[in-house]
Design an enzyme around this catalytic site. Sequence first.
Site, PDB file in Angstrom:
ATOM      1  N   GLU A 149      42.344  57.008   8.617  1.00 57.31           N
ATOM      2  CA  GLU A 149      41.684  56.459   9.801  1.00 57.31           C
ATOM      3  C   GLU A 149      41.392  54.981   9.583  1.00 57.31           C
ATOM      4  OE1 GLU A 149      38.620  55.417   8.728  1.00 57.31           O
ATOM      5  OE2 GLU A 149      38.980  56.538   6.882  1.00 57.31           O
TER       6      GLU A 149
ATOM      7  N   GLU B  57      41.792  54.666   5.334  1.00 55.22           N
ATOM      8  CA  GLU B  57      43.227  54.540   5.652  1.00 55.22           C
ATOM      9  C   GLU B  57      44.058  55.736   5.197  1.00 55.22           C
ATOM     10  OE1 GLU B  57      45.125  50.909   4.385  1.00 55.22           O
ATOM     11  OE2 GLU B  57      43.440  49.660   4.961  1.00 55.22           O
TER      12      GLU B  57
END
Length: 360
Positions: free
Chosen positions: A179, A322
């Site tokens: 994310e 991430e």
Amino acid sequence: MEHNFEEQLHALLQTITPPDAEARNRSAEKWDACAKPLGSLGLLEKAVEQIAALTGDENVKVFPRSVLVLCADNGVVAQGVTQSDSSVTAAVARNLAAKRTSVCRMAAVAGCQVIPVDMGILDFQPTEGVLNCRVGNGTADISQGPAMTREQAAQAIMIGIQLIEQQKRQGVRLLATGEMGIGNTTTSSAVASVLLSRDVTEMTGRGAGLSDKGLQRKIEVIERAIDCNHPDPSDPIDVLSKVGGFDIAGMCGVFLGGALYQVPVLADGFISTVAALCAVRLCPNAEKAVLASHVSAEPAGRMILDALGRLPLITAQMRLGEGTGAVAAMPLLDMACAVYHDSYTFDECGIEPYQPLGNS
């Protein structure tokens, strides 16, 4: 044309079956035939057995693989709960597409494709290499009212499920969740606090590096968000719509899609595991798809894993996001599968098989 995303979602959830116990047992027997002490690869063995139970096939494969990096902005950033402003989300999304970010470098080592997804980046223009799955132009400020409508939350979950369906059609055997969204440790802490009925102070960390004063402001903002929205802990869609974000709701759908389409999903850190908890609260059978990669350095990281009944493969105090932690676990699964598929057996090496230790 009117969509009833929540109705579609609940229909799909009814089709998610429990894990296949027979396939898990066949996988355990295959491990026990390997010429090594029983259970000596620990959680790596359990992960392979879990994948077998998910897919119904003990011939476990974890390649090809992808990491889905769901990107979205959060209106709560207006309350000064972050070091950076929302423009950073768009900048990182563009760099994800250009293969420049941390997860891109790690994924290149792990043989993993990086797929950035725009779930609702503020004022983001269509960008080559970023999937356009926008639910809205960022969420509203949760300290002032709901982040999104209930239908938007269901829509974001459905998008996550559809992303898995697309990956499955492309032959992907292993997925990781990632994310990117400034402010999403604030929304995650709010969701976690409600779902676990724990004090906000326990569930809230410094995110990307807040000062003591900044952390206190963040805690107060989350408390205000919960007080003004009254999210229902027994209703994950209500919680996501009131104090969550498009990225968390989308990742919730990714875990549900993993269970639905029999693709194992490596959860990343705190934000990702909060999404996994939402998925399991929506559909208990979804837990069969959730693999824990690491334990986040965020305060509630371990609590969320405990609530999921998962132990992390890696304990490295990571908190980058991430999907970096999830991608870091992929080579461990590769090594586990190398032993699982190619190790010599007790029969082949002429060694008497180990026997389980009993009490006699």
